[in-house]
Design an enzyme around this catalytic site. Structure first.
Site, PDB file in Angstrom:
ATOM      1  N   SER A 102       2.269  -1.258   9.047  1.00 46.86           N
ATOM      2  CA  SER A 102       2.984  -1.668  10.268  1.00 46.86           C
ATOM      3  C   SER A 102       1.997  -2.019  11.374  1.00 46.86           C
ATOM      4  O   SER A 102       2.252  -2.920  12.179  1.00 46.86           O
ATOM      5  CB  SER A 102       3.924  -0.554  10.731  1.00 46.86           C
ATOM      6  OG  SER A 102       4.868  -0.296   9.725  1.00 46.86           O
ATOM      7  N   ASP A 124       8.931  -6.141   7.876  1.00 47.82           N
ATOM      8  CA  ASP A 124       8.359  -4.814   7.631  1.00 47.82           C
ATOM      9  C   ASP A 124       9.365  -3.976   6.846  1.00 47.82           C
ATOM     10  O   ASP A 124      10.554  -4.292   6.813  1.00 47.82           O
ATOM     11  CB  ASP A 124       7.999  -4.141   8.966  1.00 47.82           C
ATOM     12  CG  ASP A 124       7.016  -2.987   8.767  1.00 47.82           C
ATOM     13  OD1 ASP A 124       6.244  -3.016   7.781  1.00 47.82           O
ATOM     14  OD2 ASP A 124       6.995  -2.055   9.595  1.00 47.82           O
ATOM     15  N   GLU A 125       8.860  -2.905   6.238  1.00 53.62           N
ATOM     16  CA  GLU A 125       9.686  -2.044   5.362  1.00 53.62           C
ATOM     17  C   GLU A 125      10.389  -2.908   4.315  1.00 53.62           C
ATOM     18  O   GLU A 125      11.575  -2.712   4.007  1.00 53.62           O
ATOM     19  CB  GLU A 125      10.708  -1.217   6.171  1.00 53.62           C
ATOM     20  CG  GLU A 125      10.120  -0.393   7.311  1.00 53.62           C
ATOM     21  CD  GLU A 125       9.227   0.773   6.870  1.00 53.62           C
ATOM     22  OE1 GLU A 125       9.111   1.019   5.645  1.00 53.62           O
ATOM     23  OE2 GLU A 125       8.620   1.414   7.746  1.00 53.62           O
ATOM     24  N   ALA A 126       9.629  -3.849   3.775  1.00 46.63           N
ATOM     25  CA  ALA A 126      10.214  -4.849   2.869  1.00 46.63           C
ATOM     26  C   ALA A 126      10.688  -4.233   1.557  1.00 46.63           C
ATOM     27  O   ALA A 126      11.502  -4.834   0.847  1.00 46.63           O
ATOM     28  CB  ALA A 126       9.199  -5.955   2.596  1.00 46.63           C
ATOM     29  N   CYS A 152      -0.806   3.803   5.378  1.00 53.14           N
ATOM     30  CA  CYS A 152      -2.106   3.152   5.183  1.00 53.14           C
ATOM     31  C   CYS A 152      -2.340   2.059   6.213  1.00 53.14           C
ATOM     32  O   CYS A 152      -3.360   1.354   6.151  1.00 53.14           O
ATOM     33  CB  CYS A 152      -2.241   2.605   3.760  1.00 53.14           C
ATOM     34  SG  CYS A 152      -1.214   1.174   3.456  1.00 53.14           S
ATOM     35  N   VAL A 186      14.719   7.948   4.445  1.00 53.61           N
ATOM     36  CA  VAL A 186      13.760   7.625   5.511  1.00 53.61           C
ATOM     37  C   VAL A 186      13.076   8.915   5.942  1.00 53.61           C
ATOM     38  O   VAL A 186      13.714   9.954   6.092  1.00 53.61           O
ATOM     39  CB  VAL A 186      14.500   6.959   6.698  1.00 53.61           C
ATOM     40  CG1 VAL A 186      13.566   6.738   7.875  1.00 53.61           C
ATOM     41  CG2 VAL A 186      15.112   5.640   6.240  1.00 53.61           C
ATOM     42  N   GLY A 200       0.854  -1.187   0.000  1.00 45.98           N
ATOM     43  CA  GLY A 200       0.000   0.000   0.000  1.00 45.98           C
ATOM     44  C   GLY A 200       0.882   1.227   0.000  1.00 45.98           C
ATOM     45  O   GLY A 200       2.107   1.113  -0.048  1.00 45.98           O
ATOM     46  N   TYR A 212       6.843  13.359   3.137  1.00 44.01           N
ATOM     47  CA  TYR A 212       6.114  12.599   2.127  1.00 44.01           C
ATOM     48  C   TYR A 212       4.629  12.942   2.218  1.00 44.01           C
ATOM     49  O   TYR A 212       4.131  13.356   3.274  1.00 44.01           O
ATOM     50  CB  TYR A 212       6.314  11.091   2.338  1.00 44.01           C
ATOM     51  CG  TYR A 212       7.729  10.655   2.020  1.00 44.01           C
ATOM     52  CD1 TYR A 212       8.091  10.338   0.715  1.00 44.01           C
ATOM     53  CD2 TYR A 212       8.709  10.603   3.009  1.00 44.01           C
ATOM     54  CE1 TYR A 212       9.398   9.956   0.411  1.00 44.01           C
ATOM     55  CE2 TYR A 212      10.011  10.218   2.711  1.00 44.01           C
ATOM     56  CZ  TYR A 212      10.342   9.895   1.411  1.00 44.01           C
ATOM     57  OH  TYR A 212      11.627   9.522   1.096  1.00 44.01           O
TER      58      TYR A 212
END
Ligand code: ADP
Ligand SMILES: Cc1cn([C@H]2C[C@H](O)[C@@H](COP(=O)(O)O)O2)c(=O)[nH]c1=O
EC number: 2.7.1.21
Length: 215
Positions: free
Chosen positions: A16, A86-88, A13, A172, A9, A183
């Site tokens: 996590s 996570d943060e793949a 959204c 990041v 996503g 962002y």
């Protein structure tokens, strides 16, 4: 059958949050998870959600063999009944192949969470490999919204609210950073037009677009 699932996503959204919920529900039933992450905003070795929840995780460095890491862990008497990554999007394609091997050779479910595309709407290499290899790609049900109210499908990088299209793929950061690099999630139409909430507000206030008084 164990699966490699890619939950994808936009930023913000709830990816996590879902990862933490999966971890909570499974550990509440006595299962042990191996949690990988990389470059979480909360710092090294953390998996965090904007809802305020955070858990410890294994920070994935460049070149770390995730399959080998799990084999070592299990052969030293450690437990792992499933894997969360996570943060793949920040993982290397090889590391995604290693996660697929964890599913096929170790028989563990792997749940990967990440954004698919970067601020230029180009695939992250890790996300591309996930789309190629995953048994399932799941789009999160809670929609992040563009400022116009449409479903947000794209991630914009902003500097003081204005969208930029030059820069490194990985920086990041977070949403809602009005005074710095940040962002913003947008629908495709407004991503293509580089129209963020701030630039839309400025355009609406500009005398050029005010209705002309007749007579
Ligand atoms: N104050 C809040 N109250 C309720 N929900 C919130 C709040 N802040 C953030 N959220 C929810 O958390 C989501 C972001 O969750 P997070 O797991 O950090 O996202 P992701 O990992 O996809 O970037 C938002 O879309 C929103 O649904
Ligand atoms: C679009 C985009 C994002 N990033 C970074 C910014 C954040 O640190 C993460 C996404 O985290 P989230 O939990 O999904 O909000 O990715 C980046 O490095 N490059 C980009 O183009």
């Amino acid at each position: 059958m164990p699966e490699l699932v890619f939950f994808s996503g936009t930023m913000d959204c709830g990816k996590s949050t879902l990862a933490l919920q999966i971890e909570h529900n499974r550990s509440a039933r006595g299962l042990a998870g191996m949690i990988f992450t990389r470059d979480d905003r909360a710092g090294e070795g953390k998996l965090s959600s904007r809802l305020g929840l955070v858990t410890d995780a294994v920070e994935v460095e460049d070149g770390r063999d995730l399959y080998g890491y799990l084999v070592d862990h299990l052969s030293q008497g450690g437990r792992a009944d499933y894997v969360i990554a996570d943060e793949a999007q920040f993982l290397a394609p090889d590391q995604i192949d290693q996660l697929a091997r964890v599913v096929d050779d170790l028989g563990l479910d792997v749940y990967a969470f990440g954004i698919t595309t970067d601020f230029r709407s180009k695939l992250f290499p890790g996300s591309q490999r996930l789309v190629e290899l995953a048994d399932r790609v799941e789009v999160l049900q809670v929609e992040a919204l563009c400022w116009c109210g449409a479903r947000a499908t794209h991630n914009a990088r902003t500097i003081r609210g204005e969208m930029v299209v030059e820069g490194a793929q990985v920086v990041v950061g977070d949403v809602n950073q009005a005074d710095a690099l940040g962002y913003e999630v947008l629908c495709r139409r407004h991503h293509r037009r580089r129209m963020t909430a701030a630039s839309a507000r400025a355009a609406a206030l500009s005398p050029d677009v005010l209705p002309v008084q007749q007579g």
